[in-house]
Design a protein around this motif. Structure first.
Motif, PDB file in Angstrom:
ATOM      1  N   VAL A 214      14.557 -46.741 -25.234  1.00 30.94           N
ATOM      2  CA  VAL A 214      15.216 -45.410 -25.072  1.00 30.94           C
ATOM      3  C   VAL A 214      15.730 -45.873 -23.707  1.00 30.94           C
ATOM      4  CG1 VAL A 214      16.204 -43.056 -25.449  1.00 30.94           C
ATOM      5  CG2 VAL A 214      14.343 -43.450 -27.232  1.00 30.94           C
ATOM      6  N   THR A 215      17.541 -45.877 -23.513  1.00 27.13           N
ATOM      7  CA  THR A 215      17.564 -46.050 -22.064  1.00 27.13           C
ATOM      8  C   THR A 215      19.146 -44.670 -22.250  1.00 27.13           C
ATOM      9  OG1 THR A 215      17.374 -48.193 -21.880  1.00 27.13           O
ATOM     10  CG2 THR A 215      19.182 -46.949 -20.680  1.00 27.13           C
ATOM     11  N   THR A 216      18.782 -43.290 -21.864  1.00 29.04           N
ATOM     12  CA  THR A 216      20.056 -42.079 -22.103  1.00 29.04           C
ATOM     13  C   THR A 216      19.982 -41.871 -20.744  1.00 29.04           C
ATOM     14  OG1 THR A 216      20.272 -40.399 -23.066  1.00 29.04           O
ATOM     15  CG2 THR A 216      17.458 -41.152 -23.007  1.00 29.04           C
ATOM     16  N   GLU A 217      20.089 -40.981 -20.279  1.00 27.91           N
ATOM     17  CA  GLU A 217      20.734 -39.738 -19.068  1.00 27.91           C
ATOM     18  C   GLU A 217      19.247 -39.334 -19.071  1.00 27.91           C
ATOM     19  OE1 GLU A 217      24.203 -37.925 -18.696  1.00 27.91           O
ATOM     20  OE2 GLU A 217      23.548 -36.675 -17.266  1.00 27.91           O
ATOM     21  N   SER A 218      19.062 -38.843 -18.263  1.00 33.79           N
ATOM     22  CA  SER A 218      17.429 -38.508 -17.934  1.00 33.79           C
ATOM     23  C   SER A 218      17.203 -36.984 -18.799  1.00 33.79           C
ATOM     24  CB  SER A 218      17.135 -38.663 -17.167  1.00 33.79           C
ATOM     25  OG  SER A 218      17.661 -37.958 -15.557  1.00 33.79           O
ATOM     26  N   ASN A 219      18.031 -35.983 -18.555  1.00 31.97           N
ATOM     27  CA  ASN A 219      17.994 -34.562 -19.408  1.00 31.97           C
ATOM     28  C   ASN A 219      18.182 -34.106 -20.638  1.00 31.97           C
ATOM     29  OD1 ASN A 219      16.023 -34.231 -16.554  1.00 31.97           O
ATOM     30  ND2 ASN A 219      18.606 -34.120 -15.465  1.00 31.97           N
ATOM     31  N   ASN A 220      19.280 -34.912 -20.971  1.00 34.25           N
ATOM     32  CA  ASN A 220      20.355 -34.262 -22.471  1.00 34.25           C
ATOM     33  C   ASN A 220      20.401 -35.202 -22.962  1.00 34.25           C
ATOM     34  OD1 ASN A 220      21.484 -32.709 -20.488  1.00 34.25           O
ATOM     35  ND2 ASN A 220      22.820 -33.898 -19.329  1.00 34.25           N
ATOM     36  N   GLY A 221      20.443 -34.386 -24.078  1.00 38.21           N
ATOM     37  CA  GLY A 221      21.441 -35.355 -25.709  1.00 38.21           C
ATOM     38  C   GLY A 221      19.681 -35.118 -26.114  1.00 38.21           C
ATOM     39  N   SER A 222      19.958 -35.176 -27.702  1.00 36.28           N
ATOM     40  CA  SER A 222      19.305 -35.422 -29.314  1.00 36.28           C
ATOM     41  C   SER A 222      18.414 -36.797 -28.495  1.00 36.28           C
ATOM     42  CB  SER A 222      20.106 -35.897 -30.625  1.00 36.28           C
ATOM     43  OG  SER A 222      21.247 -34.832 -30.185  1.00 36.28           O
ATOM     44  N   LEU A 223      18.744 -37.830 -28.471  1.00 33.95           N
ATOM     45  CA  LEU A 223      18.153 -39.318 -27.947  1.00 33.95           C
ATOM     46  C   LEU A 223      17.065 -39.025 -27.238  1.00 33.95           C
ATOM     47  CD1 LEU A 223      17.774 -41.881 -28.956  1.00 33.95           C
ATOM     48  CD2 LEU A 223      19.745 -42.328 -27.090  1.00 33.95           C
ATOM     49  N   LYS A 224      17.190 -37.699 -26.050  1.00 32.40           N
ATOM     50  CA  LYS A 224      16.179 -37.884 -25.728  1.00 32.40           C
ATOM     51  C   LYS A 224      15.212 -37.210 -25.566  1.00 32.40           C
ATOM     52  CE  LYS A 224      14.485 -37.161 -21.425  1.00 32.40           C
ATOM     53  NZ  LYS A 224      12.853 -38.364 -20.717  1.00 32.40           N
ATOM     54  N   LYS A 225      15.492 -35.597 -26.469  1.00 36.06           N
ATOM     55  CA  LYS A 225      14.313 -34.997 -26.935  1.00 36.06           C
ATOM     56  C   LYS A 225      13.368 -35.742 -28.566  1.00 36.06           C
ATOM     57  CE  LYS A 225      17.344 -31.184 -27.617  1.00 36.06           C
ATOM     58  NZ  LYS A 225      18.733 -31.168 -28.088  1.00 36.06           N
ATOM     59  N   ILE A 226      14.521 -37.223 -28.380  1.00 36.78           N
ATOM     60  CA  ILE A 226      13.598 -37.576 -29.444  1.00 36.78           C
ATOM     61  C   ILE A 226      12.310 -38.161 -28.875  1.00 36.78           C
ATOM     62  CG2 ILE A 226      13.680 -39.996 -31.504  1.00 36.78           C
ATOM     63  CD1 ILE A 226      16.657 -38.632 -32.158  1.00 36.78           C
ATOM     64  N   ALA A 227      13.129 -39.299 -27.831  1.00 34.36           N
ATOM     65  CA  ALA A 227      12.436 -39.870 -27.298  1.00 34.36           C
ATOM     66  C   ALA A 227      11.557 -39.307 -26.698  1.00 34.36           C
ATOM     67  CB  ALA A 227      12.521 -40.389 -25.917  1.00 34.36           C
ATOM     68  N   ASP A 228      10.843 -38.078 -25.975  1.00 38.84           N
ATOM     69  CA  ASP A 228       9.764 -37.299 -25.254  1.00 38.84           C
ATOM     70  C   ASP A 228       8.894 -37.015 -26.729  1.00 38.84           C
ATOM     71  OD1 ASP A 228      11.634 -37.621 -23.775  1.00 38.84           O
ATOM     72  OD2 ASP A 228      12.256 -35.956 -22.905  1.00 38.84           O
ATOM     73  N   GLN A 229       9.242 -36.504 -27.723  1.00 38.54           N
ATOM     74  CA  GLN A 229       8.804 -36.063 -28.978  1.00 38.54           C
ATOM     75  C   GLN A 229       7.762 -37.293 -29.831  1.00 38.54           C
ATOM     76  OE1 GLN A 229      11.586 -34.327 -31.414  1.00 38.54           O
ATOM     77  NE2 GLN A 229      11.347 -32.784 -30.314  1.00 38.54           N
ATOM     78  N   ASN A 230       8.405 -38.252 -29.643  1.00 35.20           N
ATOM     79  CA  ASN A 230       7.571 -39.725 -29.893  1.00 35.20           C
ATOM     80  C   ASN A 230       6.900 -40.350 -29.495  1.00 35.20           C
ATOM     81  OD1 ASN A 230       8.735 -39.747 -32.653  1.00 35.20           O
ATOM     82  ND2 ASN A 230      10.616 -39.024 -32.090  1.00 35.20           N
ATOM     83  N   GLN A 231       7.351 -39.919 -28.092  1.00 36.30           N
ATOM     84  CA  GLN A 231       6.262 -40.857 -26.849  1.00 36.30           C
ATOM     85  C   GLN A 231       7.224 -42.295 -26.761  1.00 36.30           C
ATOM     86  OE1 GLN A 231       2.555 -39.974 -28.180  1.00 36.30           O
ATOM     87  NE2 GLN A 231       2.540 -38.460 -26.645  1.00 36.30           N
ATOM     88  N   TYR A 232       8.569 -41.963 -27.119  1.00 30.52           N
ATOM     89  CA  TYR A 232       9.182 -43.857 -26.760  1.00 30.52           C
ATOM     90  C   TYR A 232       9.425 -44.022 -24.622  1.00 30.52           C
ATOM     91  CZ  TYR A 232      10.314 -43.423 -31.635  1.00 30.52           C
ATOM     92  OH  TYR A 232      10.514 -43.190 -33.416  1.00 30.52           O
ATOM     93  N   ARG A 233       9.140 -45.628 -24.652  1.00 34.28           N
ATOM     94  CA  ARG A 233       9.409 -45.146 -23.111  1.00 34.28           C
ATOM     95  C   ARG A 233      11.092 -45.195 -23.241  1.00 34.28           C
ATOM     96  NH1 ARG A 233       7.616 -51.098 -22.375  1.00 34.28           N
ATOM     97  NH2 ARG A 233       6.749 -51.339 -24.874  1.00 34.28           N
TER      98      ARG A 233
END
Ligand code: PA5
Length: 433
Positions: A170-189
């Motif tokens: 996942v390439t996204t802004e470090s703190n904001n957005g649904s994508l960042k949350k999904i990445a953290d919850q699913n341990q995506y790099r």
């Protein structure tokens, strides 16, 4: 005639057809330059980004690209706008027309349209291929991207089960957005897009660099070119800064009533670069009822269609010719004993040489017809010069927008489309129920 020459690049102003009073621009350009370089609260992180690249980050990107090259046949990149066009522009320009770059894997893009046919065919295409996915969205909220991400994530889960998360980046802004949350919850790099760099200025951040490196392109060379450009275009004097001169000439032509700039290229692999350039200028300048309409043509094919209008139609446009002096490969016409097509006279010329003659021909014809022409030439079509060019356009664009007195870094019109589409989608669901 002013022909600014650098080792890497030149800007030929001899055919612009107008007189520019350069001294009038000295103070304005210097003022904008200082604002662009020094005011930290705006989205100007890209100005110095090539000078501050962390070697650790570049190593991490190269290692991830290498891992994908070893384990996958296809990298699916999910993204739109600035989270798509830059990477695709570099990939198309610097990889072969047919087949893959040495070491590179197939890099495909999705999420930049809403075509069900495209999606279906893409999923079919992945059959029996090993897949990695890189989803790119600065906001982590863009509708097209998130819809495609849902489909592809589902596909990856079904195919790879518990190990699917090793294959999603996942390439996204470090703190904001649904994508960042999904990445953290699913341990995506994750890779971070710096918060002070907007989408259309982000090609030299991980948003562009991971797909580019995976396609087999040397990102160190690309960044080296951008770095040299960042140093070179720090010159605040307009007479010595080609990016600013290009911006001022565009502005002068705009003030003279020209409504459209056509970026003309001579290599079909540059079509996505043209789209990246169109996005850059359209979103940066087209606001408050101002701005040139950025459009593009590919020669020689478009000389057999658009060429007629450019030569003879409404005098609303000027042309910027972009030419690379050296390209990787070339081909010669075979000699034929009977010369039935009477082309033997050209057998000592290569296709690229004939292309250059066609460029000279079209330049002369359009100039004779009174079309103002800006000519940009680069030494070679390679990663280094491409990085140099991308940075040149970004610096020129920011200057150009500020000359128009508009903010180069927002896109209220795009936001408006997003709001309206969401409204319509919600209404259609409510109406259905
Ligand atoms: O230049 C821009 O900011 C936009 O064109 C964005 O790149 C585009 O809307 C995609 O946004 P995001 O990366 O947040 O998904």
């Amino acid at each position: 005639m002013v022909n600014r020459l650098l080792a890497n690049m030149s800007l030929d102003e001899s055919l612009i057809g107008i007189h520019v009073n350069w001294s009038m621009y000295f103070p304005t350009v210097a003022l904008i330059h200082r604002h662009l370089e020094n005011v930290p609260e705006q989205l100007n992180g890209w100005v110095d980004d090539p000078l501050q690249q962390s070697p650790k980050l570049i190593q991490a990107i190269n290692e991830t690209a290498h891992e994908i090259q070893l384990n996958a046949d296809v990298l699916v990149v999910v993204g739109i706008g600035g989270s798509y066009l830059g990477a695709k522009a570099v990939q198309d320009a610097l990889t072969p027309y047919f087949g893959l770059q040495e070491n590179g894997v197939e890099v495909l893009y999705v999420g930049h349209n809403l075509s069900g046919t495209y999606m279906k065919q893409l999923i079919n295409h992945l059959h029996n291929k090993e897949v990695y996915m890189n989803v790119i969205s600065k906001s982590g909220e863009t509708m097209e991207t998130m819809l495609a991400f849902r489909v592809l994530r589902n596909y990856m889960k079904n195919r790879y089960g518990n190990t699917h998360n090793n294959r999603i980046i996942v390439t996204t802004e470090s703190n904001n957005g649904s994508l960042k949350k999904i990445a953290d919850q699913n341990q995506y790099r994750t890779f971070a897009i710096p918060s002070n760099i907007g989408g259309r200025y982000s090609v030299l951040t991980p948003a562009g660099l991971l797909p580019i490196a995976t396609a087999g392109i040397d990102i160190n060379q690309l960044l080296e070119g951008a770095k040299d450009a960042a140093i070179h275009f720090k010159e605040e004097q307009v007479e010595r800064n080609m990016a600013y001169r290009y911006a001022v000439i565009r502005y002068e032509l705009y003030k003279k009533g020209y409504q459209m700039e056509l970026l003309a290229c001579f290599e079909p692999s540059l079509a996505k670069l043209q789209q990246w350039w169109q996005q850059l200028f359209a979103e940066s300048e087209g606001k408050e009822q101002k701005g040139l309409f950025p459009s593009s043509v590919c020669y020689s094919s478009d000389l057999h269609s658009m060429g007629q209008f450019i030569q003879d139609g409404s005098p609303i446009l000027f042309e910027t010719l972009l030419h690379f002096n050296e390209v990787d490969m070339d081909y010669f016409l075979p000699i034929e004993e009977r010369d039935e097509d009477a082309l033997n006279y050209l057998t000592d010329k290569s296709f690229n040489e004939i292309n250059t003659v066609a460029k000279e021909g079209v330049t002369a014809a359009h100039a004779d017809a009174g079309v103002p022409i800006i000519q940009i030439q680069l030494k070679k079509l390679d990663a280094y010069h491409f990085g140099f060019l991308l940075y040149f356009f970004m610096k020129a664009c920011a200057m150009s927008a500020y000359l128009l007195k508009v903010n180069p870094f927002d896109q209220p019109g795009v936001e408006q489309y997003k709001i309206k589409t969401l409204e319509l989608l919600i209404n259609s669901v409510i109406y259905k129920n």
